[in-house]
Each structure stands twice: as C-alpha cells, then as structure tokens.
Design a protein around this motif. Sequence first.
Motif, PDB file in Angstrom:
ATOM      1  N   LEU A  23      43.953  46.026  54.117  1.00 14.60           N
ATOM      2  CA  LEU A  23      44.153  47.365  53.547  1.00 14.60           C
ATOM      3  C   LEU A  23      43.846  48.439  54.575  1.00 14.60           C
ATOM      4  CD1 LEU A  23      42.651  46.871  49.974  1.00 14.60           C
ATOM      5  CD2 LEU A  23      45.069  46.991  50.610  1.00 14.60           C
ATOM      6  N   LEU A  24      42.768  48.234  55.333  1.00  7.46           N
ATOM      7  CA  LEU A  24      42.422  49.174  56.397  1.00  7.46           C
ATOM      8  C   LEU A  24      43.526  49.218  57.449  1.00  7.46           C
ATOM      9  CD1 LEU A  24      40.373  51.004  57.880  1.00  7.46           C
ATOM     10  CD2 LEU A  24      39.404  48.916  58.886  1.00  7.46           C
ATOM     11  N   ALA A  25      44.078  48.056  57.771  1.00  6.72           N
ATOM     12  CA  ALA A  25      45.147  48.005  58.768  1.00  6.72           C
ATOM     13  C   ALA A  25      46.384  48.751  58.295  1.00  6.72           C
ATOM     14  CB  ALA A  25      45.496  46.544  59.073  1.00  6.72           C
ATOM     15  N   VAL A  26      46.750  48.559  57.023  1.00  8.57           N
ATOM     16  CA  VAL A  26      47.915  49.264  56.474  1.00  8.57           C
ATOM     17  C   VAL A  26      47.686  50.770  56.503  1.00  8.57           C
ATOM     18  CG1 VAL A  26      49.270  49.653  54.380  1.00  8.57           C
ATOM     19  CG2 VAL A  26      48.643  47.333  55.039  1.00  8.57           C
ATOM     20  N   ALA A  27      46.490  51.190  56.096  1.00  8.27           N
ATOM     21  CA  ALA A  27      46.185  52.626  56.090  1.00  8.27           C
ATOM     22  C   ALA A  27      46.246  53.207  57.502  1.00  8.27           C
ATOM     23  CB  ALA A  27      44.803  52.856  55.476  1.00  8.27           C
ATOM     24  N   VAL A  47      49.078  56.546  61.478  1.00 11.52           N
ATOM     25  CA  VAL A  47      49.658  56.776  62.805  1.00 11.52           C
ATOM     26  C   VAL A  47      51.156  57.036  62.685  1.00 11.52           C
ATOM     27  CG1 VAL A  47      50.181  55.688  65.024  1.00 11.52           C
ATOM     28  CG2 VAL A  47      47.913  55.429  64.005  1.00 11.52           C
ATOM     29  N   GLY A  48      51.821  56.289  61.794  1.00 12.19           N
ATOM     30  CA  GLY A  48      53.243  56.522  61.575  1.00 12.19           C
ATOM     31  C   GLY A  48      53.527  57.928  61.089  1.00 12.19           C
ATOM     32  N   ALA A  49      52.662  58.442  60.212  1.00  8.34           N
ATOM     33  CA  ALA A  49      52.840  59.804  59.698  1.00  8.34           C
ATOM     34  C   ALA A  49      52.748  60.827  60.828  1.00  8.34           C
ATOM     35  CB  ALA A  49      51.797  60.097  58.626  1.00  8.34           C
ATOM     36  N   VAL A  50      51.804  60.619  61.728  1.00  3.05           N
ATOM     37  CA  VAL A  50      51.661  61.535  62.860  1.00  3.05           C
ATOM     38  C   VAL A  50      52.913  61.492  63.742  1.00  3.05           C
ATOM     39  CG1 VAL A  50      50.354  62.004  64.969  1.00  3.05           C
ATOM     40  CG2 VAL A  50      49.143  61.395  62.870  1.00  3.05           C
ATOM     41  N   LEU A  51      53.413  60.290  63.998  1.00 10.94           N
ATOM     42  CA  LEU A  51      54.602  60.156  64.836  1.00 10.94           C
ATOM     43  C   LEU A  51      55.829  60.783  64.172  1.00 10.94           C
ATOM     44  CD1 LEU A  51      54.162  56.491  66.120  1.00 10.94           C
ATOM     45  CD2 LEU A  51      53.735  58.620  67.368  1.00 10.94           C
ATOM     46  N   LEU A  79      59.110  47.678  56.054  1.00  9.04           N
ATOM     47  CA  LEU A  79      59.024  48.653  57.150  1.00  9.04           C
ATOM     48  C   LEU A  79      60.271  48.609  58.029  1.00  9.04           C
ATOM     49  CD1 LEU A  79      55.318  48.401  58.366  1.00  9.04           C
ATOM     50  CD2 LEU A  79      56.455  50.451  57.497  1.00  9.04           C
ATOM     51  N   THR A  80      60.756  47.405  58.281  1.00  7.99           N
ATOM     52  CA  THR A  80      61.952  47.262  59.117  1.00  7.99           C
ATOM     53  C   THR A  80      63.163  47.897  58.454  1.00  7.99           C
ATOM     54  OG1 THR A  80      61.089  45.203  60.053  1.00  7.99           O
ATOM     55  CG2 THR A  80      63.462  45.623  60.269  1.00  7.99           C
ATOM     56  N   LEU A  81      63.384  47.569  57.185  1.00 13.19           N
ATOM     57  CA  LEU A  81      64.504  48.153  56.449  1.00 13.19           C
ATOM     58  C   LEU A  81      64.337  49.662  56.306  1.00 13.19           C
ATOM     59  CD1 LEU A  81      64.895  45.493  53.609  1.00 13.19           C
ATOM     60  CD2 LEU A  81      66.436  45.860  55.538  1.00 13.19           C
ATOM     61  N   GLY A  82      63.115  50.077  55.983  1.00  9.99           N
ATOM     62  CA  GLY A  82      62.861  51.504  55.798  1.00  9.99           C
ATOM     63  C   GLY A  82      63.041  52.304  57.069  1.00  9.99           C
ATOM     64  N   SER A  83      62.606  51.750  58.195  1.00 10.06           N
ATOM     65  CA  SER A  83      62.746  52.454  59.471  1.00 10.06           C
ATOM     66  C   SER A  83      64.215  52.647  59.826  1.00 10.06           C
ATOM     67  CB  SER A  83      62.036  51.671  60.580  1.00 10.06           C
ATOM     68  OG  SER A  83      60.656  51.564  60.310  1.00 10.06           O
ATOM     69  N   GLN A 103      67.467  60.619  58.497  1.00 13.95           N
ATOM     70  CA  GLN A 103      66.637  61.734  58.962  1.00 13.95           C
ATOM     71  C   GLN A 103      66.534  61.818  60.476  1.00 13.95           C
ATOM     72  OE1 GLN A 103      62.891  62.042  56.826  1.00 13.95           O
ATOM     73  NE2 GLN A 103      63.722  60.989  55.043  1.00 13.95           N
ATOM     74  N   GLU A 104      67.262  60.940  61.179  1.00 12.43           N
ATOM     75  CA  GLU A 104      67.291  60.950  62.645  1.00 12.43           C
ATOM     76  C   GLU A 104      65.899  60.794  63.244  1.00 12.43           C
ATOM     77  OE1 GLU A 104      69.372  64.406  63.976  1.00 12.43           O
ATOM     78  OE2 GLU A 104      71.282  63.762  63.149  1.00 12.43           O
ATOM     79  N   ILE A 105      65.088  59.981  62.588  1.00 10.68           N
ATOM     80  CA  ILE A 105      63.764  59.642  63.101  1.00 10.68           C
ATOM     81  C   ILE A 105      63.862  58.249  63.716  1.00 10.68           C
ATOM     82  CG2 ILE A 105      61.374  59.135  62.467  1.00 10.68           C
ATOM     83  CD1 ILE A 105      61.665  61.187  60.229  1.00 10.68           C
ATOM     84  N   PRO A 106      63.372  58.036  64.938  1.00  9.01           N
ATOM     85  CA  PRO A 106      63.543  56.742  65.604  1.00  9.01           C
ATOM     86  C   PRO A 106      63.024  55.579  64.764  1.00  9.01           C
ATOM     87  CG  PRO A 106      62.671  58.374  67.122  1.00  9.01           C
ATOM     88  CD  PRO A 106      62.647  59.008  65.768  1.00  9.01           C
ATOM     89  N   ALA A 107      63.819  54.519  64.672  1.00  6.50           N
ATOM     90  CA  ALA A 107      63.409  53.330  63.920  1.00  6.50           C
ATOM     91  C   ALA A 107      62.241  52.622  64.584  1.00  6.50           C
ATOM     92  CB  ALA A 107      64.591  52.372  63.786  1.00  6.50           C
ATOM     93  N   SER A 108      62.007  52.900  65.854  1.00  6.67           N
ATOM     94  CA  SER A 108      60.893  52.265  66.566  1.00  6.67           C
ATOM     95  C   SER A 108      59.538  52.646  65.992  1.00  6.67           C
ATOM     96  CB  SER A 108      60.941  52.638  68.051  1.00  6.67           C
ATOM     97  OG  SER A 108      60.928  54.046  68.212  1.00  6.67           O
ATOM     98  N   ILE A 109      59.503  53.702  65.176  1.00 14.76           N
ATOM     99  CA  ILE A 109      58.246  54.085  64.528  1.00 14.76           C
ATOM    100  C   ILE A 109      57.731  52.921  63.672  1.00 14.76           C
ATOM    101  CG2 ILE A 109      57.265  55.554  62.699  1.00 14.76           C
ATOM    102  CD1 ILE A 109      58.776  57.881  63.892  1.00 14.76           C
ATOM    103  N   GLY A 110      58.637  52.208  63.033  1.00 14.83           N
ATOM    104  CA  GLY A 110      58.227  51.051  62.237  1.00 14.83           C
ATOM    105  C   GLY A 110      57.539  50.001  63.088  1.00 14.83           C
ATOM    106  N   THR A 111      58.037  49.785  64.300  1.00 13.03           N
ATOM    107  CA  THR A 111      57.417  48.826  65.207  1.00 13.03           C
ATOM    108  C   THR A 111      56.033  49.285  65.628  1.00 13.03           C
ATOM    109  OG1 THR A 111      59.609  48.218  66.041  1.00 13.03           O
ATOM    110  CG2 THR A 111      57.714  47.580  67.373  1.00 13.03           C
ATOM    111  N   VAL A 112      55.898  50.582  65.873  1.00 12.72           N
ATOM    112  CA  VAL A 112      54.593  51.129  66.244  1.00 12.72           C
ATOM    113  C   VAL A 112      53.592  50.949  65.100  1.00 12.72           C
ATOM    114  CG1 VAL A 112      53.330  53.224  66.856  1.00 12.72           C
ATOM    115  CG2 VAL A 112      55.586  52.793  67.845  1.00 12.72           C
ATOM    116  N   VAL A 113      54.054  51.193  63.873  1.00 12.69           N
ATOM    117  CA  VAL A 113      53.181  51.009  62.710  1.00 12.69           C
ATOM    118  C   VAL A 113      52.704  49.566  62.635  1.00 12.69           C
ATOM    119  CG1 VAL A 113      53.100  51.006  60.181  1.00 12.69           C
ATOM    120  CG2 VAL A 113      54.170  52.919  61.390  1.00 12.69           C
ATOM    121  N   GLN A 114      53.604  48.616  62.854  1.00 12.62           N
ATOM    122  CA  GLN A 114      53.217  47.204  62.838  1.00 12.62           C
ATOM    123  C   GLN A 114      52.185  46.913  63.928  1.00 12.62           C
ATOM    124  OE1 GLN A 114      56.631  44.564  62.975  1.00 12.62           O
ATOM    125  NE2 GLN A 114      57.831  45.958  61.703  1.00 12.62           N
TER     126      GLN A 114
END
Length: 358
Positions: A33-37, A42-46, A318-322, A329-340
Amino acid sequence: MTATLTPPGSAPVTDPATTSRPKRFAASAAIPLLAVAAGLSVGAVLILLAGGNPIDAYATMLDAALGGDTELGRLLTGMTPLVLIGLGYAIAYRTGFITIGAQGHYDIGAITAAAVVLTVPLNSGWVAIPVVAVLAASAGAFVGGIAGVLKARLGVNEIISSLMLNYLVFYGLAWAVRKPLANPNGFTPESERIPDWAMLATIPGTRIHLGVFVAIAAVPLVWWLMRSTRFGFASQVVGESPSVAAANGIPVSRIIITSALVSGALGGIAGAIMLLGSEFRLSLAVSSGIGFTAIVVALLGRRNPFGIVLAAALVSGLTLGSQAVQRTQEIPASIGTVVQAVMIVTVLLANRIVERAR
C-alpha cells in the motif's frame, strides 16, 4: 548440533518468527500500500510537470482499465502472463533461486506454440491446445532447468546464466521469424497468422479467453504447492538456509532444479497463451519485456500468489491507463513505467527497513 525440521502434516515447529504474526501480516499489507501511494504520488507530480491534471489523468486511467467489457477484457488478458510468470518467479525465489530468465521462458513458449500450430496440421483446438500447452511448458522448463542445473551442480550465478539464456532465446526468435516460420507473403520479420482452430476460445462479446481461466486456476494451485506440500516446505528451508536443509536430509540441488523447472514451465505456458489468445502471430514484438515486468509484479505482490494477482491488475491497469492518457491528454505513457519503478524501489526499501527492525 543439527537443526531439526518438521514438514507439513507433522508436529509444528516452534519458530520465534511466528510469535509476531499479526505484526508481520500488518507489515506485509502495509508495504504494498505504501508503494502504491508513493508511486501514484510521484506520478501525480510528473503529470503536473507535463502540464496535465493528475485527477483527470488517473480518472482516465481507471476508465481505461475498468470502463466496460472491452476494457475489462484487455485488463484480464494483460494480467494473465504477468500472473503466470509472477507465480513462477515466486516459486523460484522461495528456494533462493533469483532468476531473471522469465522473458526467455515466455519467448520460447511463444516460439513453440507458433511452430506447432503453423507446421503440424492438427486442425482441432481440442487437440492443438493441450499439445501446445505441454510442449510450451516443456520448452520453458528446459530453458529454466539449464540455469537451475548450472546453479545447483556447478554453483554458477543464476542471475548471469538466466540473463544470457534470455539473449540466446531472443536470437532464436529472431532467426525463427526470418527463416523457418517467416511469412512467405510478408516483408517484416514475423510469421503467418495462426489458423482459427488454434486460437483460444473467448467469452462471446469480450476479449476474455481461455488463458485467463488458466491463470486463475494456477493461483490457488501454486498457493497450495508453496504452503501445504513437502516440496513447498523444503523449498522454504533451502531458500532460508541450504546448509540446514542439507543437514536435515533435504536434497538441496533437486529442490533448486525442480523450482527452476516449474518456474520455466509457467513462463512457457504464458508465452503460448499470449500467442494463441492475443497476438496470433509470432514476431519480435513478442519479446517486449513482459518477463521483466512480471518480476516487478511478483515483488510488489510480496511473492504471495494472491498478492501477485492484485499487483498484476495494478500494473496491467497502469499500462493500459498510461496509453489512454497519452492518446487523450498528450501525457507521456512512460509515466506509468516511472510509477512502477517507484513502487518497486519503495517495496525494496521498506523490506530492508523492516528486516533491520526485527
């Protein structure tokens, strides 16, 4: 003095580590849970830095994963190989066998499936699918077993050997799609589309295929294998202390090799399922790094079979959502990878902190 161990079904062993089970359970639940949060934060900041709105972006991600029958089908089919490979990694890790060869197991399973259905005129899914399952599992077990034998018999580091095997299998894939399995009417390195009779049956109106149910069935089976069998008991002892295991008559080499074989077999089945249920043709795109993603899933799920399912759903979502956020929204899909990546680093750090606190 030789330590005495008791397998499942015998009198319980007094273990100081079991005296604080509520605390251990709380830590096991809190760390993911801590890891997901941490990852979502971090994803929100990016997303903000990319000029987007985190709330809107995450709402889009959620809708892309669970917004309807089609989205749910994509989520479940995307989860399937992650669950199977993650289960295999958990079994291997339990014996202290830290393999990173899942991508090779997955690739060889896909190659085997394509070779069978494209060259052998079975002409019936009832015949082809069991045959492919057995052969793909055997091929994955063979590749996994090589690293297992090298580790158990010669002391070769399994991280290095399994990584090198990944490369060998990938080059075998590259050769197969250019030579024996190449599409004679195509211009790109890929095979012909597999025949309709070889495709996995799906639930009408959805993309949910038979492989999803194979993964679902594997979860309780692996849980039982790890928790309620002599092999599961022995593998845990070998993973914690090979010397204690050997002193108590446990065949350490055999347990390590067996875990490597089972891990490879699950990866091979995952590759066959993706080829027959989603990809439908063999290409270099099959080797897309899903084996490494499954290791993230296994670690995030704390190597617990049911935790792996939840982690697979999260990572697949996360992969599908990214991808959806990138389109809308033209937000890089790599954000999902960073979140992981943030999630897994958080898990590793939290595990270390908990271990030091004991």
